[in-house]
Design a protein around this motif. Structure first.
Motif, short mmCIF file in Angstrom:
data_model
loop_
_atom_site.label_atom_id
_atom_site.label_comp_id
_atom_site.label_asym_id
_atom_site.label_seq_id
_atom_site.Cartn_x
_atom_site.Cartn_y
_atom_site.Cartn_z
N MET A 1 -27.56 22.05 36.41
CA MET A 1 -28.11 22.94 36.19
C MET A 1 -27.62 24.35 36.02
O MET A 1 -28.39 25.76 35.77
N ILE A 2 -25.70 24.10 36.39
CA ILE A 2 -25.69 25.87 35.97
C ILE A 2 -25.57 26.07 35.19
O ILE A 2 -26.45 26.84 33.90
N ILE A 3 -25.21 24.90 33.74
CA ILE A 3 -25.14 25.11 32.06
C ILE A 3 -27.31 25.33 32.08
O ILE A 3 -26.96 26.26 30.91
N GLU A 4 -27.77 25.30 32.36
CA GLU A 4 -28.95 25.54 32.06
C GLU A 4 -29.12 27.25 32.01
O GLU A 4 -30.32 27.26 31.31
N SER A 5 -28.80 27.27 33.18
CA SER A 5 -29.11 29.42 32.90
C SER A 5 -28.35 29.93 32.04
O SER A 5 -28.40 31.12 32.04
N MET A 6 -26.82 28.90 31.30
CA MET A 6 -26.56 29.98 30.35
C MET A 6 -26.70 30.72 29.32
O MET A 6 -26.68 29.83 28.09
N THR A 7 -27.97 31.19 29.57
CA THR A 7 -28.69 32.08 27.95
C THR A 7 -28.25 32.97 27.14
O THR A 7 -28.68 33.17 26.38
N SER A 8 -26.88 33.38 28.03
CA SER A 8 -26.31 34.87 27.49
C SER A 8 -25.07 33.94 27.10
O SER A 8 -23.73 35.52 26.43
N ILE A 9 -24.66 33.07 26.76
CA ILE A 9 -23.48 32.82 25.61
C ILE A 9 -23.31 32.99 24.47
O ILE A 9 -24.07 33.00 24.07
N ARG A 10 -21.92 34.05 23.94
CA ARG A 10 -21.79 34.29 23.22
C ARG A 10 -21.31 32.47 22.32
O ARG A 10 -20.16 32.03 22.12
N PRO A 11 -21.61 32.97 21.48
CA PRO A 11 -21.58 31.68 19.89
C PRO A 11 -20.72 31.84 19.53
O PRO A 11 -19.44 30.65 19.37
N LYS A 12 -19.90 33.16 18.76
CA LYS A 12 -18.24 33.04 17.94
C LYS A 12 -18.12 32.41 18.95
O LYS A 12 -16.79 31.53 18.92
N LEU A 13 -17.52 33.49 20.18
CA LEU A 13 -16.83 32.64 21.44
C LEU A 13 -16.01 31.36 22.26
O LEU A 13 -16.05 30.70 21.92
N MET A 14 -17.69 30.52 21.94
CA MET A 14 -18.17 29.39 22.51
C MET A 14 -17.32 28.90 21.23
O MET A 14 -16.33 27.20 22.12
N GLN A 15 -18.12 28.56 19.97
CA GLN A 15 -17.22 27.77 19.15
C GLN A 15 -16.00 27.40 19.39
O GLN A 15 -14.94 26.27 19.05
N SER A 16 -15.23 28.63 19.39
CA SER A 16 -13.60 28.90 19.40
C SER A 16 -13.06 27.59 20.79
O SER A 16 -11.98 27.63 20.20
N LEU A 17 -14.11 28.21 21.55
CA LEU A 17 -13.45 27.70 22.61
C LEU A 17 -13.41 26.12 22.46
O LEU A 17 -12.77 25.20 22.73
N LEU A 18 -14.79 25.42 21.99
CA LEU A 18 -15.49 24.46 21.94
C LEU A 18 -13.77 23.80 20.44
O LEU A 18 -14.06 22.56 20.80
N GLU A 19 -14.01 24.16 20.14
CA GLU A 19 -12.70 23.50 18.71
C GLU A 19 -11.34 23.57 19.08
O GLU A 19 -10.81 22.85 18.95
N GLN A 20 -10.76 24.88 19.97
CA GLN A 20 -9.33 24.49 21.00
C GLN A 20 -9.59 23.36 22.09
O GLN A 20 -8.44 23.51 23.00
N CYS A 21 -10.77 22.97 22.63
CA CYS A 21 -10.71 22.47 23.68
C CYS A 21 -9.94 21.13 23.69
O CYS A 21 -10.03 20.74 22.58
N THR A 22 -8.82 21.36 24.73
CA THR A 22 -8.08 19.80 24.99
C THR A 22 -8.97 18.42 25.19
O THR A 22 -8.35 17.49 25.07
N SER A 23 -10.41 18.74 25.74
CA SER A 23 -10.89 17.50 26.77
C SER A 23 -12.02 17.11 25.85
O SER A 23 -13.33 17.33 25.39
N ILE A 24 -12.42 15.74 25.38
CA ILE A 24 -12.88 15.41 24.52
C ILE A 24 -14.61 15.02 25.53
O ILE A 24 -15.34 15.45 24.85
N LYS A 25 -14.24 14.46 26.66
CA LYS A 25 -15.06 14.55 27.85
C LYS A 25 -16.05 16.33 27.76
O LYS A 25 -17.25 16.28 27.84
N VAL A 26 -15.40 17.29 27.70
CA VAL A 26 -16.28 18.32 28.33
C VAL A 26 -16.77 18.45 26.69
O VAL A 26 -17.83 19.86 27.54
N ARG A 27 -16.11 18.73 25.68
CA ARG A 27 -16.81 18.70 24.31
C ARG A 27 -17.76 18.50 24.32
O ARG A 27 -18.95 18.63 24.10
N ARG A 28 -17.90 17.14 24.34
CA ARG A 28 -19.26 16.16 24.28
C ARG A 28 -20.04 16.37 25.67
O ARG A 28 -21.36 17.17 25.51
N LEU A 29 -20.07 16.69 26.49
CA LEU A 29 -21.38 17.58 27.26
C LEU A 29 -21.13 18.44 27.49
O LEU A 29 -22.57 18.73 27.65
N PHE A 30 -21.02 19.77 27.46
CA PHE A 30 -21.22 20.93 27.31
C PHE A 30 -22.24 20.75 26.23
O PHE A 30 -23.21 21.34 26.20
#
Length: 256
Positions: free
Chosen positions: A176-205
């Protein structure tokens, strides 16, 4: 001729950030000697919080004030993260109904001083992790006392929140919290997802963002995000999402 102890104390007290702590290392840079500190504490001009930290008499120090001193004076790489950072951003839809501890994040092997843990250990949950690069996605937000604290931005907070789910945050609530995040910056999120060390977190987001049809989804490049192999079972008796090989609560999978 050097300044007297009382002459050094007045400017120190006048410049003191309200509700914060003065560390011995910081006081040393201001010319306050161990002998000065012994005099000030015995005279009750300063109150010791334990080895290496002091507060002004008759003043309440919050965990925010203590953290400000860790960041500004000791330069410890610890920041406000996950849901606590989202709550600080002033978005009421991020606030939970239940009272929880404040979440602080740091790299592995970063320890909070004993004086902090003694006085504010019950107020905070310190998460030591290599989930994300130390500085990526951080920002500054105003604490209620008025000073700036280093915190996670919305994008980093989202991944920290999912890192703690489902053990510390309910997955349905996180969705529900993720659902409300309509202003996420794509470039930053792309970088965070690429460098995130958790497969679970990447898939879940990615799953939750797609489920909510967030605008960021249309700007991400999934081919650059390693989703690993194998199933991840996050709840017993859940529903299976084949695309992301996740076993999730039925509330997050069933539609209608």
């Amino acid at each position: 001729m050097g300044l007297s102890r009382s002459e050094k104390l007045r400017p120190l007290l006048d410049a003191w950030e309200p509700h914060s702590v003065a560390t011995t290392a910081h006081l040393k840079t201001l010319g306050i000697t161990p002998q000065d500190l012994q005099n000030y504490t015995s005279s009750r001009w300063l109150i010791s919080l334990g080895r290496g930290a002091f507060k002004r008499p008759m003043e309440t120090v919050t965990w925010q004030g203590a953290l400000y001193s860790l960041q500004a004076q000791l330069r410890l790489p610890v920041h406000v993260g996950a849901l606590t950072a989202l709550e600080m951003s002033g978005n009421s839809h991020y606030v939970r109904f239940a009272n929880t501890k404040a979440y602080l994040f740091s790299p592995l092997n970063v320890a909070l001083p004993l004086w902090f843990r003694t006085h504010w250990g019950d107020d905070v949950r310190h998460v030591q992790t290599k989930l994300l690069p130390p500085e990526l996605g951080l920002t500054e937000q105003q604490a209620p006392e008025g000073f700036a604290l280093k915190t996670s931005g919305v994008e980093r907070s989202a991944l920290e929140l999912l890192h703690l789910a489902p053990k510390e945050f309910d997955l349905v609530e996180a969705g529900m919290i993720i659902e409300s995040m309509t202003s996420i910056r794509p470039k930053l999120m792309q970088s965070l997802l690429e460098q995130c060390t958790s497969i679970k977190v990447r898939r879940l987001f990615l799953y939750l963002a797609e489920r909510a049809d967030l605008p960021v989804v249309r700007h991400l490049d999934p081919d650059r995000i390693d989703l690993g192999t194998g199933d991840r079972s996050l709840v017993p008796n859940g529903r299976y999402v084949a695309k992301y090989q996740l076993l999730l609560p039925k509330e997050l999978v069933d539609h209608g």
